[in-house]
Structures are given as C-alpha cells and as structure tokens.
Scaffold this motif. Structure first.
Motif, PDB file in Angstrom:
ATOM      1  N   PRO A  84       0.804  -1.233   0.000  1.00 50.51           N
ATOM      2  CA  PRO A  84       0.000   0.000   0.000  1.00 50.51           C
ATOM      3  C   PRO A  84       0.832   1.276   0.000  1.00 50.51           C
ATOM      4  N   GLU A  85       2.114   1.194   0.324  1.00 49.99           N
ATOM      5  CA  GLU A  85       2.942   2.400   0.391  1.00 49.99           C
ATOM      6  C   GLU A  85       3.127   3.020  -0.993  1.00 49.99           C
ATOM      7  N   ASP A  86       3.263   2.187  -2.003  1.00 50.72           N
ATOM      8  CA  ASP A  86       3.439   2.706  -3.358  1.00 50.72           C
ATOM      9  C   ASP A  86       2.954   1.649  -4.336  1.00 50.72           C
ATOM     10  N   SER A  87       1.672   1.695  -4.638  1.00 50.66           N
ATOM     11  CA  SER A  87       1.074   0.661  -5.479  1.00 50.66           C
ATOM     12  C   SER A  87       1.429   0.792  -6.950  1.00 50.66           C
ATOM     13  N   SER A  88       2.067   1.893  -7.352  1.00 54.89           N
ATOM     14  CA  SER A  88       2.396   2.093  -8.766  1.00 54.89           C
ATOM     15  C   SER A  88       3.771   1.552  -9.137  1.00 54.89           C
ATOM     16  N   ARG A  89       4.642   1.383  -8.159  1.00 54.50           N
ATOM     17  CA  ARG A  89       6.012   0.921  -8.452  1.00 54.50           C
ATOM     18  C   ARG A  89       6.145  -0.553  -8.087  1.00 54.50           C
ATOM     19  N   PHE A  90       5.985  -1.391  -9.092  1.00 49.77           N
ATOM     20  CA  PHE A  90       6.101  -2.827  -8.858  1.00 49.77           C
ATOM     21  C   PHE A  90       6.852  -3.527  -9.986  1.00 49.77           C
ATOM     22  N   TYR A  91       7.596  -2.746 -10.803  1.00 48.82           N
ATOM     23  CA  TYR A  91       8.442  -3.327 -11.830  1.00 48.82           C
ATOM     24  C   TYR A  91       9.851  -3.533 -11.264  1.00 48.82           C
ATOM     25  N   GLU A  92      10.360  -4.728 -11.450  1.00 49.88           N
ATOM     26  CA  GLU A  92      11.696  -5.081 -10.976  1.00 49.88           C
ATOM     27  C   GLU A  92      12.615  -5.210 -12.184  1.00 49.88           C
ATOM     28  N   VAL A  93      13.680  -4.414 -12.214  1.00 49.76           N
ATOM     29  CA  VAL A  93      14.623  -4.439 -13.335  1.00 49.76           C
ATOM     30  C   VAL A  93      15.757  -5.410 -13.019  1.00 49.76           C
ATOM     31  N   LEU A  94      16.126  -6.221 -14.023  1.00 52.43           N
ATOM     32  CA  LEU A  94      17.120  -7.273 -13.848  1.00 52.43           C
ATOM     33  C   LEU A  94      18.349  -6.987 -14.699  1.00 52.43           C
ATOM     34  N   LEU A  95      19.519  -7.195 -14.103  1.00 49.04           N
ATOM     35  CA  LEU A  95      20.799  -6.933 -14.755  1.00 49.04           C
ATOM     36  C   LEU A  95      21.443  -8.231 -15.221  1.00 49.04           C
ATOM     37  N   TYR A  96      21.955  -8.207 -16.460  1.00 53.03           N
ATOM     38  CA  TYR A  96      22.716  -9.328 -17.016  1.00 53.03           C
ATOM     39  C   TYR A  96      24.094  -8.795 -17.410  1.00 53.03           C
ATOM     40  N   VAL A  97      25.129  -9.398 -16.871  1.00 51.16           N
ATOM     41  CA  VAL A  97      26.483  -8.912 -17.126  1.00 51.16           C
ATOM     42  C   VAL A  97      27.473 -10.054 -16.939  1.00 51.16           C
ATOM     43  N   LYS A  98      28.578  -9.995 -17.675  1.00 51.04           N
ATOM     44  CA  LYS A  98      29.631 -11.001 -17.550  1.00 51.04           C
ATOM     45  C   LYS A  98      30.775 -10.414 -16.739  1.00 51.04           C
ATOM     46  N   GLU A  99      31.117 -11.074 -15.634  1.00 53.89           N
ATOM     47  CA  GLU A  99      32.174 -10.598 -14.748  1.00 53.89           C
ATOM     48  C   GLU A  99      33.428 -11.445 -14.961  1.00 53.89           C
ATOM     49  N   PRO A 100      34.542 -10.830 -15.383  1.00 53.41           N
ATOM     50  CA  PRO A 100      35.760 -11.608 -15.648  1.00 53.41           C
ATOM     51  C   PRO A 100      36.326 -12.251 -14.390  1.00 53.41           C
ATOM     52  N   GLN A 101      36.715 -13.514 -14.507  1.00 54.11           N
ATOM     53  CA  GLN A 101      37.235 -14.250 -13.364  1.00 54.11           C
ATOM     54  C   GLN A 101      38.756 -14.221 -13.275  1.00 54.11           C
ATOM     55  N   GLU A 102      39.409 -13.807 -14.354  1.00 45.71           N
ATOM     56  CA  GLU A 102      40.873 -13.824 -14.366  1.00 45.71           C
ATOM     57  C   GLU A 102      41.487 -12.619 -13.668  1.00 45.71           C
ATOM     58  N   THR A 103      40.682 -11.640 -13.312  1.00 49.53           N
ATOM     59  CA  THR A 103      41.180 -10.451 -12.625  1.00 49.53           C
ATOM     60  C   THR A 103      40.395 -10.225 -11.340  1.00 49.53           C
ATOM     61  N   GLU A 104      41.007  -9.499 -10.417  1.00 49.13           N
ATOM     62  CA  GLU A 104      40.335  -9.099  -9.185  1.00 49.13           C
ATOM     63  C   GLU A 104      39.742  -7.718  -9.398  1.00 49.13           C
ATOM     64  N   ASP A 105      38.429  -7.613  -9.280  1.00 54.41           N
ATOM     65  CA  ASP A 105      37.754  -6.364  -9.609  1.00 54.41           C
ATOM     66  C   ASP A 105      36.839  -5.908  -8.479  1.00 54.41           C
ATOM     67  N   PHE A 106      36.591  -4.588  -8.479  1.00 55.22           N
ATOM     68  CA  PHE A 106      35.725  -3.969  -7.491  1.00 55.22           C
ATOM     69  C   PHE A 106      34.790  -3.022  -8.230  1.00 55.22           C
ATOM     70  N   TYR A 107      33.546  -2.929  -7.752  1.00 52.37           N
ATOM     71  CA  TYR A 107      32.542  -2.196  -8.513  1.00 52.37           C
ATOM     72  C   TYR A 107      31.760  -1.215  -7.652  1.00 52.37           C
ATOM     73  N   LEU A 108      31.401  -0.109  -8.306  1.00 53.74           N
ATOM     74  CA  LEU A 108      30.489   0.874  -7.739  1.00 53.74           C
ATOM     75  C   LEU A 108      29.283   0.939  -8.664  1.00 53.74           C
ATOM     76  N   PHE A 109      28.069   0.934  -8.092  1.00 55.99           N
ATOM     77  CA  PHE A 109      26.843   0.938  -8.877  1.00 55.99           C
ATOM     78  C   PHE A 109      26.046   2.210  -8.597  1.00 55.99           C
ATOM     79  N   ASN A 110      25.556   2.843  -9.665  1.00 56.78           N
ATOM     80  CA  ASN A 110      24.644   3.976  -9.547  1.00 56.78           C
ATOM     81  C   ASN A 110      23.333   3.600 -10.222  1.00 56.78           C
ATOM     82  N   PHE A 111      22.224   3.777  -9.511  1.00 55.80           N
ATOM     83  CA  PHE A 111      20.907   3.449 -10.037  1.00 55.80           C
ATOM     84  C   PHE A 111      20.094   4.728 -10.203  1.00 55.80           C
ATOM     85  N   TYR A 112      19.413   4.853 -11.360  1.00 56.73           N
ATOM     86  CA  TYR A 112      18.642   6.051 -11.661  1.00 56.73           C
ATOM     87  C   TYR A 112      17.192   5.686 -11.975  1.00 56.73           C
ATOM     88  N   ARG A 113      16.296   6.565 -11.573  1.00 54.10           N
ATOM     89  CA  ARG A 113      14.891   6.486 -11.977  1.00 54.10           C
ATOM     90  C   ARG A 113      14.518   7.799 -12.638  1.00 54.10           C
TER      91      ARG A 113
END
Length: 271
Positions: free
Chosen positions: A141-170
């Motif tokens: 009931p808090e927000d009945s209009s927002r019920f779409y869930e966005v899904l991410l598909y990405v390939k993460e390389p295993q041969e290197t050690e990596d770190f990530y920062l994520f920014n999400f926008y609406r």
C-alpha cells in the motif's frame, strides 16, 4: 517492502563495544574536500573543491575558488581545468580516460599543494537489462504504482580481481537516499556470469531505468567501504566506531580522486 540492501549491495558494518571517542573538532574545520573523477567517456571531466565545516554547523560547505587544477597521465598528457563556477573546475578540453593508464590530479589552492593518483581499469562487459512484475510488491500500500523489478545481465571476468560501484537512476534521478546509501561490491560476490540480478529499487510503468557500473580500483573500494561504514553508524551500542575515511589525496585533503570506466544500461519500461 523489499530490503534494498540485499547481499550484493549490502553496506559493510563493523561490530564493536561502545566506547567514548574524543574528536578533535578544530582539526575538522577548513580541510580541503576534493570530489574529482576521470572516466572513459569523451567529455569534459570535473573536479569540485570545498572545505569541511566545524562540527554542528549548517548550510552549504564553503567552496574553494581560484585554485590551479591539472590532471596528468603516465603517457605525458596534461589536461588543465578552468573554474566554470565557484568551486567547480572543468577540463578545458574533453578527453576520455584510457584503460591501463594512471591519472594524477594536481591542485594548488590557498598556498598549498595536493595530489592524488588512480588507475583506469577495463570496462565491464555489460550485456542487457530486462524487467518483470513483482506481484508481492503490487500489494504494497505504500506505493502501489512501483512494482516493476529491473534485472541486470552482465559477464564478470574471473581472471582479474575487480571492485565495482553501482549507480541506479529512476527517470534521470540518482537513487541513493540523498547520499546516504552506497552500492558497491567486490567480484567475489558476483561469481562470474550475472543472470537476472534485481535492482535495489522498483519502477512504475513508463519509467526509465538506468544503471552505471564503474570498475573501480582497490583503493577506491576502500574509500567507499569506509564511507559506507561511517554513513551507517548511528551511534548505537552495536555500531562501529567512527573512523577516518580512506583517501588517496596528499597534503591533508579529504575525499577521493576517482578514475574508473563507466558501463551504462538504460531500459524504458512499458505497461
């Protein structure tokens, strides 16, 4: 409501016994604060300069004008910055950071010199975005209009050690709880191919969903880890002790000079 701080984007916290911390509040006043970055997009890069305020003060932080700001790389290229507005310095010419190169920020301000360096990593192998309806969220009931869930598909390389920062926008607005929430991860949590990882926020019909994935350095990961730990410290019995946030800046300045490629995904949601 779904807990947005799920495993991948959980903020780090430390458990410790409650202890009285004596802060030298005088030393926290008037310190140069640097917010600068270089990414892989061909565009004017920017650096913001301001000063820290005394404990308990209100209002905007004072900006630092009249500084000399430059960025050099390890291939003998130099980029000069001009003050576009008080405290905001923009490169005179557009340029894009190159993977494998180290960039050094040089600042001369109010009779003092500061510097910081960071290395540009490879860009993330971004694939696609999809969406689905979350029936449970539709009943919220808090927000009945927002019920779409966005899904991410990405390939993460295993041969290197990596770190990530994520920014999400609406709809073009960065969703980070007014700067109180940071989404970051090390690659150990990704475990290779990422198929259908949900965003930590929900969307309504016809919204535009956008993600930025920055492949940051280990030092930048340390900065965001420290920053998140401090932001999440509410001073309670089981809160971590207040701590200095890591910085790559010399000369006593605080903040971070971030060098990282940005992979961007955009999805327009339909009915």
């Amino acid at each position: 409501m779904k807990n947005i701080l799920f495993a991948l984007f959980a903020l780090l916290s430390l458990l410790a016994c409650e202890k009285t911390i004596q802060l030298d509040l005088e030393q926290l006043d008037g310190v140069l604060i640097v917010e600068g970055s270089v990414n892989n997009q061909y565009q004017p890069q920017s650096v913001k300069l301001s000063k820290s305020r005394s404990f308990g003060s209100t209002g905007k932080a004072p900006v630092v004008s009249g500084a000399m700001v430059r960025v050099k790389d390890d291939a003998n290229h130099e980029f000069r910055f001009v003050e576009k507005e008080p405290g905001l310095y923009v490169s005179e010419q557009a340029f894009a950071g190159v993977a494998g190169r180290t960039y050094t920020l040089l600042i001369e301000a109010e009779g003092k010199t500061y510097s910081a360096s960071d290395k540009m990593n490879h860009i993330v192998d971004y694939d696609s975005l999809t969406y689905r309806l979350d029936e449970q969220e539709m009943k919220d009931p808090e927000d009945s209009s927002r019920f779409y869930e966005v899904l991410l598909y990405v390939k993460e390389p295993q041969e290197t050690e990596d770190f990530y920062l994520f920014n999400f926008y609406r709809n073009g607005k960065l969703e980070n709880d007014e700067g109180r929430t940071i989404y970051f991860s090390e690659d150990k949590l990704l475990n290779g191919r990422v198929d259908g990882l949900p965003f930590p926020i929900y969307y309504a019909a016809h919204d535009e969903a956008k993600i930025e994935i920055l492949n940051i350095s280990r030092n930048a990961y340390k900065f965001y880890s420290d920053l998140a730990a401090n932001l999440g410290n509410d001073g309670g019995m089981f809160s971590g002790q207040p701590a200095n946030v890591y910085t790559n800046l010399s000369g006593g300045a605080r903040g971070y000079f971030l060098v990282a490629p940005v992979a961007t995904g955009v999805l327009k949601l339909d009915e």
